[in-house]
Design an enzyme around this catalytic site. Sequence first.
Site, PDB file in Angstrom:
ATOM      1  N   ASP A 173       0.850  -1.187   0.000  1.00 48.47           N
ATOM      2  CA  ASP A 173       0.000   0.000   0.000  1.00 48.47           C
ATOM      3  C   ASP A 173       0.891   1.245   0.000  1.00 48.47           C
ATOM      4  O   ASP A 173       1.913   1.296   0.690  1.00 48.47           O
ATOM      5  CB  ASP A 173      -0.918  -0.003   1.227  1.00 48.47           C
ATOM      6  CG  ASP A 173      -2.077   0.971   1.097  1.00 48.47           C
ATOM      7  OD1 ASP A 173      -3.227   0.516   1.005  1.00 48.47           O
ATOM      8  OD2 ASP A 173      -1.827   2.191   1.078  1.00 48.47           O
ATOM      9  N   ILE A 174       0.479   2.244  -0.761  1.00 49.21           N
ATOM     10  CA  ILE A 174       1.275   3.465  -0.895  1.00 49.21           C
ATOM     11  C   ILE A 174       1.257   4.290   0.396  1.00 49.21           C
ATOM     12  O   ILE A 174       2.132   5.133   0.605  1.00 49.21           O
ATOM     13  CB  ILE A 174       0.753   4.294  -2.101  1.00 49.21           C
ATOM     14  CG1 ILE A 174       1.821   5.218  -2.648  1.00 49.21           C
ATOM     15  CG2 ILE A 174      -0.505   5.076  -1.746  1.00 49.21           C
ATOM     16  CD1 ILE A 174       1.494   5.787  -4.021  1.00 49.21           C
ATOM     17  N   ASN A 184     -12.790  -3.147   2.772  1.00 51.73           N
ATOM     18  CA  ASN A 184     -13.683  -1.991   2.848  1.00 51.73           C
ATOM     19  C   ASN A 184     -14.646  -2.053   1.664  1.00 51.73           C
ATOM     20  O   ASN A 184     -14.219  -2.261   0.519  1.00 51.73           O
ATOM     21  CB  ASN A 184     -12.878  -0.693   2.807  1.00 51.73           C
ATOM     22  CG  ASN A 184     -11.974  -0.543   4.017  1.00 51.73           C
ATOM     23  OD1 ASN A 184     -12.319  -0.964   5.115  1.00 51.73           O
ATOM     24  ND2 ASN A 184     -10.805   0.048   3.809  1.00 51.73           N
ATOM     25  N   GLY A 188     -15.840   2.683   3.777  1.00 53.79           N
ATOM     26  CA  GLY A 188     -14.586   3.406   3.610  1.00 53.79           C
ATOM     27  C   GLY A 188     -13.836   3.052   2.343  1.00 53.79           C
ATOM     28  O   GLY A 188     -12.657   3.367   2.202  1.00 53.79           O
ATOM     29  N   GLN A 189     -14.525   2.419   1.379  1.00 60.34           N
ATOM     30  CA  GLN A 189     -13.846   2.047   0.133  1.00 60.34           C
ATOM     31  C   GLN A 189     -13.586   3.296  -0.703  1.00 60.34           C
ATOM     32  O   GLN A 189     -14.501   4.112  -0.914  1.00 60.34           O
ATOM     33  CB  GLN A 189     -14.700   1.054  -0.664  1.00 60.34           C
ATOM     34  CG  GLN A 189     -14.004   0.529  -1.907  1.00 60.34           C
ATOM     35  CD  GLN A 189     -14.796  -0.584  -2.600  1.00 60.34           C
ATOM     36  OE1 GLN A 189     -15.911  -0.908  -2.192  1.00 60.34           O
ATOM     37  NE2 GLN A 189     -14.214  -1.138  -3.636  1.00 60.34           N
ATOM     38  N   HIS A 206     -10.330  -5.262  -3.323  1.00 63.87           N
ATOM     39  CA  HIS A 206      -8.998  -5.511  -2.770  1.00 63.87           C
ATOM     40  C   HIS A 206      -9.108  -5.919  -1.311  1.00 63.87           C
ATOM     41  O   HIS A 206      -9.984  -5.452  -0.586  1.00 63.87           O
ATOM     42  CB  HIS A 206      -8.077  -4.294  -2.919  1.00 63.87           C
ATOM     43  CG  HIS A 206      -8.671  -3.020  -2.407  1.00 63.87           C
ATOM     44  ND1 HIS A 206      -9.583  -2.293  -3.127  1.00 63.87           N
ATOM     45  CD2 HIS A 206      -8.496  -2.335  -1.255  1.00 63.87           C
ATOM     46  CE1 HIS A 206      -9.933  -1.218  -2.441  1.00 63.87           C
ATOM     47  NE2 HIS A 206      -9.290  -1.226  -1.283  1.00 63.87           N
ATOM     48  N   HIS A 249      -7.047  -5.809   2.194  1.00 61.53           N
ATOM     49  CA  HIS A 249      -5.922  -5.245   2.938  1.00 61.53           C
ATOM     50  C   HIS A 249      -5.382  -6.317   3.879  1.00 61.53           C
ATOM     51  O   HIS A 249      -6.146  -6.909   4.651  1.00 61.53           O
ATOM     52  CB  HIS A 249      -6.372  -4.073   3.828  1.00 61.53           C
ATOM     53  CG  HIS A 249      -6.867  -2.865   3.108  1.00 61.53           C
ATOM     54  ND1 HIS A 249      -6.103  -1.726   2.965  1.00 61.53           N
ATOM     55  CD2 HIS A 249      -8.053  -2.599   2.507  1.00 61.53           C
ATOM     56  CE1 HIS A 249      -6.812  -0.801   2.315  1.00 61.53           C
ATOM     57  NE2 HIS A 249      -7.995  -1.309   2.034  1.00 61.53           N
TER      58      HIS A 249
HETATM   59  P1  5GP Z   1      -9.741   1.433   0.289  1.00 60.35           P
HETATM   60  O1  5GP Z   1      -9.868   2.737   1.040  1.00 60.35           O
HETATM   61  O2  5GP Z   1     -10.451   1.511  -1.052  1.00 60.35           O
HETATM   62  O3  5GP Z   1     -10.142   0.220   1.069  1.00 60.35           O
HETATM   63  O4  5GP Z   1      -8.199   1.224   0.039  1.00 60.35           O
HETATM   64  C1  5GP Z   1      -7.511   1.799  -1.013  1.00 60.35           C
HETATM   65  C2  5GP Z   1      -6.056   1.709  -0.658  1.00 60.35           C
HETATM   66  O5  5GP Z   1      -5.304   1.929  -1.816  1.00 60.35           O
HETATM   67  C3  5GP Z   1      -5.606   2.754   0.378  1.00 60.35           C
HETATM   68  O6  5GP Z   1      -5.055   2.090   1.516  1.00 60.35           O
HETATM   69  C4  5GP Z   1      -4.561   3.570  -0.375  1.00 60.35           C
HETATM   70  O7  5GP Z   1      -3.467   3.967   0.431  1.00 60.35           O
HETATM   71  C5  5GP Z   1      -4.141   2.628  -1.476  1.00 60.35           C
HETATM   72  N1  5GP Z   1      -3.689   3.283  -2.691  1.00 60.35           N
HETATM   73  C6  5GP Z   1      -4.314   4.324  -3.317  1.00 60.35           C
HETATM   74  N2  5GP Z   1      -3.643   4.659  -4.429  1.00 60.35           N
HETATM   75  C7  5GP Z   1      -2.575   3.808  -4.505  1.00 60.35           C
HETATM   76  C8  5GP Z   1      -1.500   3.677  -5.450  1.00 60.35           C
HETATM   77  O8  5GP Z   1      -1.400   4.385  -6.454  1.00 60.35           O
HETATM   78  N3  5GP Z   1      -0.591   2.695  -5.199  1.00 60.35           N
HETATM   79  C9  5GP Z   1      -0.679   1.889  -4.100  1.00 60.35           C
HETATM   80  N4  5GP Z   1       0.273   0.971  -3.950  1.00 60.35           N
HETATM   81  N5  5GP Z   1      -1.674   1.989  -3.201  1.00 60.35           N
HETATM   82  C10 5GP Z   1      -2.621   2.940  -3.407  1.00 60.35           C
END
Ligand code: 5GP
Length: 116
Positions: free
Chosen positions: A32-33, A89, A95-96, A102, A104
């Site tokens: 994760d970034i 999420n 919180g998606q 995906h 986590h």
């Molecule tokens: P969500 O909030 O949809 O469950 O999770 C999305 C996740 O994607 C977040 O934890 C966010 O930090 C990660 N993320 C968003 N953009 C990027 C990216 O460009 N590269 C990577 N490696 N992770 C990302």
Amino acid sequence: MSVEDCLFCKIASGEIPASRVFEDDVCIAFNDISPQAPTHILIIPRQHIDSLDKAQTGDRDTLGRLLQTAADIARDRGFADDGYRVVINTNADGGQTVFHLHVHLLGGRPFIFPPG
Ligand code: 5GP
Ligand code: ZN
């Protein structure tokens, strides 16, 4: 948002770089970034599915592979016995923020429950 504009489809295709830690015919795992734990890995299907909410009966094997991959990585990294958190999420209240399904995988520290 169309699949063509999907961030994680672009990571899957290699169009956008990511720090990959595992991949096979079904899944790709990358860091994760914005890590929320010492280990914070995202596991995605190569195939675009918007969210868990949109998964169909035909996606059952893929869903299983995502979870098994999370467990395998946790075991390989040595924190499975200590424990870890797996999160999916889903939609706005969940919180998606990226609408490509995906998982986590978070490890390396204790987590409280329920999450915020
Ligand atoms: P969500 O909030 O949809 O469950 O999770 C999305 C996740 O994607 C977040 O934890 C966010 O930090 C990660 N993320 C968003 N953009 C990027 C990216 O460009 N590269 C990577 N490696 N992770 C990302
Ligand atoms: Zn996608």
